[in-house]
Structures are given as structure tokens and as C-alpha cells.
Design a protein around this motif. Structure first.
Motif, mmCIF file in Angstrom:
data_model
loop_
_atom_site.group_PDB
_atom_site.id
_atom_site.type_symbol
_atom_site.label_atom_id
_atom_site.label_comp_id
_atom_site.label_asym_id
_atom_site.label_seq_id
_atom_site.Cartn_x
_atom_site.Cartn_y
_atom_site.Cartn_z
ATOM 1 N N ILE A 2 0.867 -1.177 0.000
ATOM 2 C CA ILE A 2 0.000 0.000 0.000
ATOM 3 C C ILE A 2 0.901 1.224 0.000
ATOM 4 N N MET A 3 0.776 2.052 -1.040
ATOM 5 C CA MET A 3 1.613 3.243 -1.158
ATOM 6 C C MET A 3 0.719 4.482 -1.145
ATOM 7 N N LYS A 4 1.101 5.449 -0.313
ATOM 8 C CA LYS A 4 0.381 6.716 -0.240
ATOM 9 C C LYS A 4 1.395 7.832 -0.391
ATOM 10 N N GLU A 5 1.248 8.610 -1.445
ATOM 11 C CA GLU A 5 2.103 9.766 -1.667
ATOM 12 C C GLU A 5 1.228 11.003 -1.657
ATOM 13 N N GLN A 6 1.776 12.088 -1.166
ATOM 14 C CA GLN A 6 1.010 13.313 -1.036
ATOM 15 C C GLN A 6 0.582 13.817 -2.416
ATOM 16 N N GLY A 7 -0.697 14.128 -2.556
ATOM 17 C CA GLY A 7 -1.231 14.627 -3.810
ATOM 18 C C GLY A 7 -1.668 13.548 -4.776
ATOM 19 N N LYS A 8 -1.458 12.286 -4.435
ATOM 20 C CA LYS A 8 -1.850 11.176 -5.296
ATOM 21 C C LYS A 8 -2.815 10.277 -4.533
ATOM 22 N N PRO A 9 -3.662 9.526 -5.253
ATOM 23 C CA PRO A 9 -4.556 8.590 -4.560
ATOM 24 C C PRO A 9 -3.762 7.408 -3.987
ATOM 25 N N ILE A 10 -4.340 6.752 -3.003
ATOM 26 C CA ILE A 10 -3.708 5.588 -2.382
ATOM 27 C C ILE A 10 -3.686 4.446 -3.399
ATOM 28 N N GLU A 11 -2.520 3.825 -3.571
ATOM 29 C CA GLU A 11 -2.340 2.763 -4.556
ATOM 30 C C GLU A 11 -2.076 1.450 -3.825
ATOM 31 N N ILE A 12 -2.829 0.419 -4.174
ATOM 32 C CA ILE A 12 -2.679 -0.907 -3.568
ATOM 33 C C ILE A 12 -2.240 -1.874 -4.655
ATOM 34 N N MET A 13 -1.098 -2.535 -4.415
ATOM 35 C CA MET A 13 -0.599 -3.529 -5.366
ATOM 36 C C MET A 13 -0.675 -4.901 -4.718
ATOM 37 N N ASN A 14 -1.314 -5.833 -5.415
ATOM 38 C CA ASN A 14 -1.453 -7.200 -4.926
ATOM 39 C C ASN A 14 -0.383 -8.096 -5.546
#
Length: 119
Positions: free
Chosen positions: A71-83
Motif C-alpha cells: 500500500i503506497m500513499k504519496e502526497q497529492g496522489k490517490p492511495i495505490e494498492i498492489m497485490n
């Protein structure tokens, strides 16, 4: 003899008591407070309150397992989940160096001599 007539108006003298929907508003308020408390408890149970802050964060859930997630969260971007998948990445490129895993679990990266960059 005089007869006295007693009226039963004493039971419904207040206008608020005439409206049967006054109790429903209180039930709605209680339900809203309960739902907010449930959401907060859910976030705290997953131990990820960091997702509510503004800082950049990467979380690895179930590392090394078949159901691993990043789970990656960067400021200004939506939360990205990689399975995790069974697909192998491919493409062309060049070797940058070698990584060694030490006995205590640390990983040391040693760049190749031609790939050393100075900053």
C-alpha cells in the motif's frame, strides 16, 4: 345537583408530546455517533492511522506470503494498492550492482564500479 365533567386534556397539553417523530431525531443522532465511532475503531484495528496524515507512507502487508499487498500513499496522489501476482516482470535493462543479505537481516547494496554516481 351539579355534575362535573372532567376532560382528559391533561395528558396532551404539551405540543411536543403530540408529535410521534420527535424520538426518531434522537435515534438518528445516536446512529450517526455510533457509525463514526465504528469507523474510527476500524481504522485503529488495522493499525494504519498513518493513512489519515499528510506524510508519504508505504505499508507491506503479509510480506512473503501469497496474499502480500503493498500500500503506497504519496502526497497529492490517490492511495495505490498492489497485490501479489504470479507474473514475472520482464524487460531490458542493465545491472546496477549486487545486493547482499547479512546474517542479521540487513541488506547491503554494492554498486558496480562503472555505475557509481556522485551527488
Amino acid at each position: 345537583m351539579r355534575r362535573r365533567r372532567y376532560r382528559r386534556t391533561g395528558l396532551i397539553t404539551n405540543e411536543d408530546e403530540q408529535n410521534p417523530l420527535t424520538g426518531v431525531a434522537n435515534l438518528f443522532d445516536i446512529a450517526m455517533v455510533f457509525s463514526v465511532a465504528l469507523l474510527v475503531a476500524l481504522v485503529m484495528s488495522y493499525n494504519i492511522p498513518e493513512l489519515l496524515t499528510d506524510e508519504d507512507i508505504t505499508i507491506v502487508k503479509n510480506p512473503g506470503q501469497k496474499d502480500m499487498q503493498i500500500i503506497m500513499k504519496e502526497q497529492g496522489k490517490p492511495i495505490e494498492i498492489m497485490n501479489m501476482t504470479d507474473q514475472i516482470g520482464g524487460g531490458t535493462g542493465e545491472a546496477l550492482g549486487t545486493a547482499y543479505k547479512l546474517a542479521d537481516g540487513r541488506v547491503v547494496y554494492v554498486p558496480e564500479e562503472g555505475n557509481v554516481t556522485s551527488t
